[in-house]
Motif scaffolding. Structure first.
Motif, PDB file in Angstrom:
ATOM      1  N   THR A   1       9.383   7.332   1.818  1.00 20.09           N
ATOM      2  CA  THR A   1       8.460   8.217   2.536  1.00 20.09           C
ATOM      3  C   THR A   1       9.203   9.419   3.094  1.00 20.09           C
ATOM      4  O   THR A   1       8.733  10.564   3.019  1.00 20.09           O
TER       5      THR A   1
ATOM      6  N   THR B   1       3.810  -1.274  -1.578  1.00 19.16           N
ATOM      7  CA  THR B   1       2.708  -1.557  -0.660  1.00 19.16           C
ATOM      8  C   THR B   1       1.656  -2.434  -1.315  1.00 19.16           C
ATOM      9  O   THR B   1       1.148  -3.388  -0.705  1.00 19.16           O
ATOM     10  N   LEU B   2       1.321  -2.133  -2.556  1.00 12.58           N
ATOM     11  CA  LEU B   2       0.303  -2.918  -3.266  1.00 12.58           C
ATOM     12  C   LEU B   2       0.761  -4.350  -3.475  1.00 12.58           C
ATOM     13  O   LEU B   2      -0.013  -5.301  -3.257  1.00 12.58           O
TER      14      LEU B   2
ATOM     15  N   ILE C   1       6.903   8.357  -4.615  1.00 16.78           N
ATOM     16  CA  ILE C   1       5.485   8.046  -4.388  1.00 16.78           C
ATOM     17  C   ILE C   1       5.081   6.789  -5.154  1.00 16.78           C
ATOM     18  O   ILE C   1       4.374   5.916  -4.632  1.00 16.78           O
ATOM     19  N   ALA C   2       5.541   6.694  -6.398  1.00 18.46           N
ATOM     20  CA  ALA C   2       5.231   5.508  -7.197  1.00 18.46           C
ATOM     21  C   ALA C   2       5.834   4.250  -6.575  1.00 18.46           C
ATOM     22  O   ALA C   2       5.196   3.191  -6.530  1.00 18.46           O
TER      23      ALA C   2
ATOM     24  N   GLY D   1       3.813   3.166  -3.574  1.00 20.47           N
ATOM     25  CA  GLY D   1       2.550   2.549  -3.994  1.00 20.47           C
ATOM     26  C   GLY D   1       2.742   1.144  -4.514  1.00 20.47           C
ATOM     27  O   GLY D   1       1.992   0.228  -4.146  1.00 20.47           O
ATOM     28  N   VAL D   2       3.733   0.951  -5.381  1.00 21.36           N
ATOM     29  CA  VAL D   2       3.981  -0.373  -5.958  1.00 21.36           C
ATOM     30  C   VAL D   2       4.385  -1.376  -4.873  1.00 21.36           C
ATOM     31  O   VAL D   2       3.881  -2.507  -4.830  1.00 21.36           O
TER      32      VAL D   2
END
Length: 305
Positions: free
Chosen positions: A62, A100-101, A93-94, A97-98
């Motif tokens: 981040t 957190t998901l 960013i990827a 996302g990965v």
């Protein structure tokens, strides 16, 4: 990021290498309460190490997105002297996302599994109170059945279920010992511990630590309840009660007095461990617990040295 990598490796080492060591140290039940603590500390240390690593990765990536920096990994601890870039802006960013998901999906599955286990246990307790006969003992109901059994389930309120066949098989002292065993489970909140371990094992079945902890801790909790019942009522009535109830399948939602490892538990009660062996074992387990819980802090210090 280097600290995060080491925490991931540390959690992985605990998850795959610790189970056989802990099983060897705790299976005899020399100090069952500390044995349970050792297993739970290992599970907690593994989860916390992975969670801390995940938060560090998300924080670093981040920061790279907001400031336009490149996330790098220092490999000095691996024998390399250079910093290796691992993600640009798009990659960061990827990665966020990965990460957190993945964490969200795992947490959601664990929460759903816990909710199902809790609801099933409460339904079991409620059904037992509906079909069973109340007794003079608090929370104890008698259910008509041909097989002798006694077990407890958590609910609102909790329930200790004793079959009519068990009532006929046990004398008053033996029944008192069996009920003391079940009350020890409820007082120690053993069901809640096992629900968490079962949820972890069901959600992450390929991780050896969670699968092994579920069964090992269940055996140790039975030994803890045995010790409590033996202190309150006596060893002989408890052994007689376990013998009368042995040989029947355990109840999925409950903790049964004669549900697991009855022979090993009986041998343990008949031949208690000598006091100096107990103290040596306690010191060893305490050292292991302390080492596992302090290693992440040591990793943090070494990575920033």
């Amino acid at each position: 990021m280097t600290t995060a990598l080491w925490l991931l490796l540390y959690g992985g080492a605990l998850a795959w290498l610790a189970p056989p060591v802990l099983r060897r140290m705790t299976s005899q039940g020399i100090s069952p309460q500390l044995g349970v603590a050792a297993w739970l500390a290992t599970v907690a240390a593994t989860l916390l190490a992975w969670l801390a690593a995940l938060l560090m990765v998300i924080g670093a990536t981040t920061d790279s997105v907001l400031k336009g920096n490149v996330v790098t990994l220092c490999l000095e601890l691996f024998g390399f002297s250079e910093h290796t870039p691992i993600a640009g802006r798009v990659g960061s960013i990827a990665l966020i996302g990965v990460a957190t998901l993945t964490a969200g999906l795992v947490a959601l599955r664990i929460g759903r599994c816990l909710s199902r286990l809790r609801a099933r246990s409460h339904d079991h307790a409620r059904a037992a109170r509906i079909i069973g006969k109340p007794t003079a003992h608090p929370d104890v109901v008698v259910v008509e059945a041909d097989r002798p059994a006694a077990y407890c389930v958590v609910g609102r309120p909790n329930a200790i279920i004793v079959t009519s066949a068990a009532i006929e098989s046990l004398d008053q002292t033996q029944l008192k010992a069996v009920l003391a065993h079940e009350n020890a489970h409820i007082a120690g909140r053993h069901h809640h511990i096992l629900m968490v371990l079962r949820a972890l094992a069901a959600t992450l079945p390929r991780i050896p630590l969670f699968a092994t902890a579920r069964h090992s801790v269940a055996d140790l909790l039975e030994m803890c309840a045995d010790d409590t019942a033996a202190r309150r009522v006596g060893t002989r009535p408890l052994l007689a009660g376990l013998s009368a109830l042995a040989g029947h399948p355990a109840v999925p939602d409950g903790l049964a007095a004669a549900g697991t490892a009855v022979v090993a538990r009986a041998e343990r009660l008949v031949t208690p461990t000598r006091w100096y062996v107990q103290w040596a074992h306690r010191i060893c387990l305490t050292s292991v617990i302390t080492g596992m819980l302090t290693t992440p802090a040591l990793i943090q210090v070494l990575c920033h040295h």
